[in-house]
Design an enzyme around this catalytic site. Sequence first.
Site, PDB file in Angstrom:
ATOM      1  N   THR A 140      51.875  36.273  39.689  1.00 58.24           N
ATOM      2  CA  THR A 140      51.341  37.308  38.835  1.00 58.24           C
ATOM      3  C   THR A 140      52.122  38.596  39.696  1.00 58.24           C
ATOM      4  OG1 THR A 140      49.577  38.917  38.755  1.00 58.24           O
ATOM      5  CG2 THR A 140      49.234  37.324  40.367  1.00 58.24           C
ATOM      6  N   ASP A 141      52.240  39.736  38.681  1.00 55.01           N
ATOM      7  CA  ASP A 141      52.557  40.875  39.401  1.00 55.01           C
ATOM      8  C   ASP A 141      51.761  41.878  40.256  1.00 55.01           C
ATOM      9  OD1 ASP A 141      50.934  41.958  37.520  1.00 55.01           O
ATOM     10  OD2 ASP A 141      52.379  43.322  36.409  1.00 55.01           O
ATOM     11  N   GLU A 142      50.504  41.151  40.331  1.00 58.52           N
ATOM     12  CA  GLU A 142      49.387  41.855  41.145  1.00 58.52           C
ATOM     13  C   GLU A 142      49.744  41.475  42.413  1.00 58.52           C
ATOM     14  OE1 GLU A 142      45.304  41.452  39.770  1.00 58.52           O
ATOM     15  OE2 GLU A 142      46.040  41.729  37.566  1.00 58.52           O
ATOM     16  N   TYR A 165      41.565  38.170  44.386  1.00 57.50           N
ATOM     17  CA  TYR A 165      42.365  37.290  43.474  1.00 57.50           C
ATOM     18  C   TYR A 165      43.620  37.692  43.674  1.00 57.50           C
ATOM     19  CZ  TYR A 165      45.275  36.449  39.275  1.00 57.50           C
ATOM     20  OH  TYR A 165      46.339  36.254  38.436  1.00 57.50           O
ATOM     21  N   LYS A 169      46.732  34.711  45.384  1.00 55.54           N
ATOM     22  CA  LYS A 169      48.155  34.614  44.631  1.00 55.54           C
ATOM     23  C   LYS A 169      48.989  34.719  45.546  1.00 55.54           C
ATOM     24  CE  LYS A 169      48.323  33.314  40.819  1.00 55.54           C
ATOM     25  NZ  LYS A 169      48.441  32.062  40.228  1.00 55.54           N
TER      26      LYS A 169
END
Length: 351
Positions: A140-142, A165, A169
């Site tokens: 994810t970009d997060e 989260y 990741k």
Amino acid sequence: MRNLLVTGGAGFIGSNFVHLMLERGGFERLVNLDALTYAGNLDNLSDVQDDERYVFVKGDIRDADLLDELFARYDIDTVVNFAAESHVDRSITEPLIFLSTNVVGTQTLLEAAKHAWKLNPADKYSREYRPGVKYLQVSTDEVYGALGKTGMFTETTPLAPNSPYSASKASADLMVRAYHNTFGLPCNITRCSNNYGPYQFPEKLIPLMIHNAEAGESLPVYGDGMQVRDWLHVRDHCSAIATVLEKGVDGEVYNIGGNNEKANLYIVQLILKTLGKGEELIRHVKDRPGHDRRYAIDNTKITTQLGWSPAYTFEQGMAETIEWYQTHRAWMEKIISGEYQNYYQDMYQNV
Ligand code: NAD
Ligand code: DAU
């Protein structure tokens, strides 16, 4: 690619990916391994369950024995790992399961792939694998953290996750990197921006707001609603993953995004307008702790090096998505009639 193991294929993006791959073909078997947590839903796949290329296995990516058995029984040569705890708000109240599923689960899967594919597993110096194998980690970009008013995430932006989260990741991504660099495992990591489309669990912004607006309930916007996300239709995300499977260079990271930044408040207003509802339904609630202000993906690498580009415009994608939720009320009702009610009460009652 002959025999594909898709993990988390009963979730939102995974089920869209299973549909896309079965439509496109080009392989013999697709095994979907999913633990069917609250987010896994076999209703998402009812139309493909009789496809002879498709096998569903209920199980956990942390179960090493099961993984070894599946790699052997189905002669798996390709893995796409969607399985994860995926909701930022849940990671704030229950971080441990994120560490367990997202980090330990990923490492267990990597180890199973290494064990199954390495030509000489007993030799720790050997970096030779069966030809054509690939492990793809859906990230994810997060993991890059948050942006200010300007700038975009590239593949070389330092990792700076802010939520349990995104920290889980990012940790999983680092484990994939380690398996590539230490063991030579053929891997790719994809980092995508926010997805929208059919089959998304209604804890996430767009399906939650569509459902609440239709039901005439209030729409809980965190803080001022001016946080920005870079939205991509889920089918475009899935086609990008298929492109990386086909053309991705081993060891490389690919960002996936559609250059489509929107503030949350704009999305909510668009949903209300499309459904013919008034903005008095909007309720500004307490902001998410540690809320990332803005995400934006620079997709230059995947578009120029692999030739992928998104097919949906945001207007078309959102119109289709809103219509999909309107015409799939039974799908939504089944989800929100269960444990979801408790989640919703706990999440929104005191904010
Ligand atoms: P989701 O929550 O809808 O689905 C997750 C799926 O994983 C569910 O079917 C669940 O049952 C399964 N699962 C959970 N734990 C498992 C375990 N231990 N073993 C096997 N299966 C397990 O998530 P999603 O939105 O479809 O996201 C899929 C992946 O894409 C995640 O890795 C997420 O981090 C990533 N991602 C999501 C987005 C997004 O906007 N939704 C964007 C970028 C990346
Ligand atoms: O960027 C990719 C990520 O996008 C994925 O890795 C995650 O798995 C996925 O859940 C998503 O994370 P977000 O936190 O951005 O998505 P969510 O739908 O939860 O929230 C989108 C924005 O809307 C965010 O700024 C928070 C806000 N929001 C969300 C909900 C559920 C609200 O204002 N109100 C809400 O009720």
